[in-house]
Write a protein that holds these residues in place. Structure first.
Motif, PDB file in Angstrom:
ATOM      1  N   GLY A 478     -17.775 -24.522 -13.508  1.00 44.79           N
ATOM      2  CA  GLY A 478     -17.690 -24.556 -14.727  1.00 44.79           C
ATOM      3  C   GLY A 478     -16.491 -24.411 -15.662  1.00 44.79           C
ATOM      4  N   SER A 479     -15.380 -23.994 -14.729  1.00 51.23           N
ATOM      5  CA  SER A 479     -14.248 -23.785 -15.127  1.00 51.23           C
ATOM      6  C   SER A 479     -13.501 -25.020 -15.730  1.00 51.23           C
ATOM      7  CB  SER A 479     -13.333 -22.701 -14.092  1.00 51.23           C
ATOM      8  OG  SER A 479     -13.059 -23.614 -12.913  1.00 51.23           O
ATOM      9  N   ASP A 480     -13.826 -26.048 -14.786  1.00 46.91           N
ATOM     10  CA  ASP A 480     -13.300 -27.427 -14.766  1.00 46.91           C
ATOM     11  C   ASP A 480     -14.177 -28.384 -15.537  1.00 46.91           C
ATOM     12  OD1 ASP A 480     -11.076 -26.513 -13.359  1.00 46.91           O
ATOM     13  OD2 ASP A 480     -12.510 -26.919 -11.250  1.00 46.91           O
ATOM     14  N   MET A 481     -15.305 -27.880 -15.604  1.00 46.85           N
ATOM     15  CA  MET A 481     -16.358 -29.171 -16.302  1.00 46.85           C
ATOM     16  C   MET A 481     -17.333 -28.404 -16.896  1.00 46.85           C
ATOM     17  SD  MET A 481     -18.025 -30.612 -12.814  1.00 46.85           S
ATOM     18  CE  MET A 481     -19.322 -31.471 -13.767  1.00 46.85           C
ATOM     19  N   GLN A 482     -18.258 -29.050 -17.854  1.00 44.69           N
ATOM     20  CA  GLN A 482     -19.628 -28.727 -18.420  1.00 44.69           C
ATOM     21  C   GLN A 482     -20.581 -28.667 -17.239  1.00 44.69           C
ATOM     22  OE1 GLN A 482     -21.698 -30.858 -21.218  1.00 44.69           O
ATOM     23  NE2 GLN A 482     -21.843 -29.142 -22.526  1.00 44.69           N
ATOM     24  N   VAL A 483     -21.224 -27.419 -17.051  1.00 49.02           N
ATOM     25  CA  VAL A 483     -22.026 -27.223 -16.057  1.00 49.02           C
ATOM     26  C   VAL A 483     -23.385 -26.465 -16.637  1.00 49.02           C
ATOM     27  CG1 VAL A 483     -22.995 -26.104 -13.756  1.00 49.02           C
ATOM     28  CG2 VAL A 483     -20.657 -27.146 -13.881  1.00 49.02           C
ATOM     29  N   PHE A 484     -24.398 -27.073 -16.540  1.00 50.17           N
ATOM     30  CA  PHE A 484     -25.732 -26.526 -16.843  1.00 50.17           C
ATOM     31  C   PHE A 484     -26.585 -25.983 -15.556  1.00 50.17           C
ATOM     32  CE2 PHE A 484     -24.894 -28.986 -20.442  1.00 50.17           C
ATOM     33  CZ  PHE A 484     -25.435 -28.501 -21.719  1.00 50.17           C
ATOM     34  N   ALA A 485     -26.955 -24.887 -15.562  1.00 47.98           N
ATOM     35  CA  ALA A 485     -27.607 -24.338 -14.253  1.00 47.98           C
ATOM     36  C   ALA A 485     -29.109 -23.695 -14.826  1.00 47.98           C
ATOM     37  CB  ALA A 485     -26.970 -23.218 -13.386  1.00 47.98           C
ATOM     38  N   ILE A 486     -30.056 -24.312 -14.555  1.00 50.16           N
ATOM     39  CA  ILE A 486     -31.363 -23.856 -14.749  1.00 50.16           C
ATOM     40  C   ILE A 486     -31.820 -22.948 -13.683  1.00 50.16           C
ATOM     41  CG2 ILE A 486     -33.883 -24.615 -15.445  1.00 50.16           C
ATOM     42  CD1 ILE A 486     -32.895 -27.205 -16.402  1.00 50.16           C
ATOM     43  N   THR A 487     -31.930 -21.865 -13.712  1.00 44.56           N
ATOM     44  CA  THR A 487     -32.215 -20.992 -12.572  1.00 44.56           C
ATOM     45  C   THR A 487     -33.091 -19.967 -12.754  1.00 44.56           C
ATOM     46  OG1 THR A 487     -30.853 -19.487 -11.045  1.00 44.56           O
ATOM     47  CG2 THR A 487     -30.206 -19.346 -13.415  1.00 44.56           C
ATOM     48  N   HIS A 488     -33.707 -19.312 -11.578  1.00 48.01           N
ATOM     49  CA  HIS A 488     -34.718 -18.306 -11.583  1.00 48.01           C
ATOM     50  C   HIS A 488     -34.003 -16.996 -11.022  1.00 48.01           C
ATOM     51  CE1 HIS A 488     -34.911 -19.599  -7.647  1.00 48.01           C
ATOM     52  NE2 HIS A 488     -35.570 -18.665  -7.313  1.00 48.01           N
ATOM     53  N   GLN A 491     -28.674 -13.457 -10.398  1.00 43.75           N
ATOM     54  CA  GLN A 491     -27.385 -13.254  -9.899  1.00 43.75           C
ATOM     55  C   GLN A 491     -26.726 -14.443 -10.391  1.00 43.75           C
ATOM     56  OE1 GLN A 491     -30.112 -13.033  -8.204  1.00 43.75           O
ATOM     57  NE2 GLN A 491     -29.955 -11.520  -6.245  1.00 43.75           N
ATOM     58  N   VAL A 492     -27.283 -15.636 -10.679  1.00 42.08           N
ATOM     59  CA  VAL A 492     -26.735 -17.058 -10.830  1.00 42.08           C
ATOM     60  C   VAL A 492     -26.606 -16.930 -12.395  1.00 42.08           C
ATOM     61  CG1 VAL A 492     -26.917 -19.358 -11.102  1.00 42.08           C
ATOM     62  CG2 VAL A 492     -27.414 -18.129  -9.002  1.00 42.08           C
ATOM     63  N   ALA A 493     -27.784 -16.249 -13.042  1.00 44.59           N
ATOM     64  CA  ALA A 493     -27.692 -16.315 -14.590  1.00 44.59           C
ATOM     65  C   ALA A 493     -26.725 -15.329 -15.185  1.00 44.59           C
ATOM     66  CB  ALA A 493     -29.250 -15.777 -15.053  1.00 44.59           C
ATOM     67  N   ALA A 494     -26.428 -14.215 -14.540  1.00 51.37           N
ATOM     68  CA  ALA A 494     -25.238 -13.326 -14.906  1.00 51.37           C
ATOM     69  C   ALA A 494     -23.988 -14.220 -15.064  1.00 51.37           C
ATOM     70  CB  ALA A 494     -25.382 -12.256 -13.975  1.00 51.37           C
ATOM     71  N   LYS A 495     -23.700 -15.228 -14.430  1.00 47.84           N
ATOM     72  CA  LYS A 495     -22.374 -15.951 -14.441  1.00 47.84           C
ATOM     73  C   LYS A 495     -21.917 -16.790 -15.704  1.00 47.84           C
ATOM     74  CE  LYS A 495     -21.962 -14.633  -9.975  1.00 47.84           C
ATOM     75  NZ  LYS A 495     -20.883 -13.529  -9.702  1.00 47.84           N
ATOM     76  N   GLY A 496     -22.794 -17.028 -16.233  1.00 47.10           N
ATOM     77  CA  GLY A 496     -22.698 -18.096 -17.410  1.00 47.10           C
ATOM     78  C   GLY A 496     -22.116 -17.495 -18.677  1.00 47.10           C
TER      79      GLY A 496
END
Length: 552
Positions: A478-488, A491-496
């Protein structure tokens, strides 16, 4: 990148207008809230099939519109070919679905074919849904990843063009050979037919002339008798009607000294006499032109019989059709020479095409084999960061049947415990597949330059520290491009840096409606806590959620 999304009457979404920033965008929500619906709406903009089931109950149409921005200059050509204007990189895609099941697509307000959306999508967005992990068993997908890593875009294009040239040459060569063989089989027959028609020397309109002459010759005796009778009735200059008319003229001339009308009558009789003389001359010439020739009649009958026989034999109605058929037979005989020359040209061209394809495919093979180890090492490095410490990953470049992508088959081999690696599609577990696909997608992001990437629960099957590390990898992307993360996974959700919540509620009329809202602060803490503890949010879950956010 995807700047904004506008949806009207799509499944459970009544109305949605949402803008998106750059970087990593997190999308969460409870099961059944509508996350997959949101992804389905977005898929319509990439050319996915539409049907009436997409329309919200009670409505006649649904509309999905997305505003993208891309600096890819190749898209300018795609838009130009579709008749749409280039708006400085801004690309507005709109899809309208009707209750009949039909749909219409627009790019920058210009109507386009659905295929145009697919052509644009390949450069605008990459959607990785859960079932896309099946790509791991797709040899073409594996081959394309290695080619992107090796920088083989131009070489692969050259190989594809060489293959297309080779196939076109082979197809034309086969067609010419087939035509020549057919002509050789038909050659004797065609020559015989042409010689028969050419010998006949048939002229357009000849049959009509012959039939007229036949009628004349068949009735020549009666015609001459009738003409003789006409001459007999009109007599000679001394005792004919003409002599009587001359006498009447002289009488009227004398009467004209006393009666004015007699002069006019005398002139009219003179005209009658002159006309009668002319008729007698015509009859004499006609009588002289009619010949009593049995030989000529037999010639005409024979010629008519010949032409009629040819018409019947070849199924023609006129002499013109027979002449055209004769010319076609002549052309078929000439074609043999022309086609033989073309056959020789094509055989030489095929040798050149084979050499060109062989050179391009060999160069591609050399590049792939040269890059295979480096590619495997790069992917393995990412795998190790996702707690696959003992994993072995290899890329095998094997021979394959020639085709537009060359003469290679790429096989990704994997073993999580350091044993002899096998085909990754046959030995990796669900969690391992998710991690491998993430590593490969990260590789694509680095070497393919995708502007927007969407992950739909790519973290499925993992948890704990592995989920945390997957989140870190997605965050780096996501630092180099636009990234969408649909997650459950929290640990991942806290990153955005941006977090959107999909929720479902009752609209007050008994119908369910899905909404998307951007959350932050305590709302985001509570969403992470819900993901940690479930429906009952505990103080411990809240503390853990704050800890996760604080660590990022």
């Amino acid at each position: 990148m995807l700047r904004s999304l506008h949806i009207r009457h799509y499944v459970l979404i009544d109305s949605l207008d949402v803008e998106f920033p750059e970087g990593l965008i997190i999308i969460t929500g409870q099961t059944g809230a509508g996350k997959s619906i949101l992804l389905g709406a977005l898929s319509l903009l990439t050319g996915a099939r539409a049907d009436a089931s997409h329309i919200r109950s009670g409505e006649q149409t649904c509309v999905v519109e997305g505003e993208f921005f891309s600096g890819d200059p190749s898209l300018k050509d795609v838009l130009a070919e579709a008749g749409a204007e280039w708006d400085g990189g801004r690309i507005l895609i709109r899809r309208v679905v009707y209750d009949s099941g039909r749909s219409r697509a627009f790019v920058n307000d210009c109507p386009v074919q659905q295929q145009v959306l697919s052509d644009l999508a390949s450069s605008l967005v990459d959607i990785h849904s859960q079932h896309r992990s099946l790509l791991l068993s797709n040899r073409r997908f594996q081959l394309s990843l290695l080619d992107h890593f090796a920088g083989n875009t131009a070489l692969a294009g050259r190989c594809a063009n060489a293959w297309a040239w080779k196939r076109r040459t082979e197809d034309e060569l086969a067609a010419v050979r087939g035509r020549l063989e057919s002509l050789k089989r038909e050659g004797d027959y065609n020559r015989a037919q042409w010689e028969e028609l050419d010998l006949a020397r048939i002229r357009p309109g000849e049959m009509e002339e012959l039939e007229q002459e036949q009628k004349l010759l068949s009735n020549a005796e009666e015609i001459k008798m009738n003409l003789a009778r006409v001459l007999e009735l009109t007599g000679t200059d001394d005792d004919t009607v003409c002599s009587a008319i001359r006498e009447a003229e002289r009488t009227l001339e004398r009467t004209g000294r006393y009666l004015d009308a007699a002069s006019g009558l005398k002139s009219r009789l003179e005209s009658v006499r002159i006309e009668l003389d002319d008729i007698r001359s015509e009859v004499e010439r006609a009588d002289a032109s009619v010949a009593l020739s049995r030989e000529r009649l037999e010639e005409v009958d024979a010629r008519i019989s010949t032409i009629y026989g040819l018409l019947q034999k070849h199924g023609c109605r006129t002499e013109e059709e027979l002449a055209a058929l004769r010319d076609r037979y002549a052309e078929s005989l000439e074609d043999t020479t022309v086609l033989s020359e073309r056959l020789s040209e094509l055989e030489k061209a095929l040798v050149e095409a084979d050499a060109g394809y062989g050179e391009a495919s060999s160069a591609l093979t050399a590049s792939r084999r040269g890059a295979a180890d480096a590619f495997a090492s790069a992917v393995l490095g990412d795998m190790r960061s996702l707690e696959l410490d003992k994993a072995v990953f290899e890329v095998e470049v094997a021979g394959a049947a020639p085709g537009p992508t060359g003469r290679d088959s790429v096989i990704f081999k994997f073993d999580s415990n350091g044993a002899a690696p096998q085909d990754v599609a046959k030995c990796a577990s669900g969690g391992e597949v998710s991690r491998i696909m993430l590593c490969l997608k990260a590789m694509m992001a680095r070497y393919e330059g995708m502007p927007t990437m969407i992950f739909d629960e790519i973290d499925s099957g993992v948890s704990g520290s592995v989920a945390h590390r997957m989140g870190d990898m997605i965050c780096r992307m996501g630092s180099d491009m636009q990234v969408f993360a649909i997650t459950h996974l929290p640990q991942v959700a806290a990153k955005g840096s941006a977090h959107y919540l999909v929720s479902k509620s009752d609209d007050g009329t008994g119908r369910s409606v899905s909404t998307v809202s951007k959350i932050g602060g305590e709302d985001r803490v509570r969403e992470l806590a819900r993901m940690l503890s479930g429906a009952q949010i505990t103080p411990e879950a809240l503390a853990n959620a704050r800890s996760l956010l604080g660590g990022n």
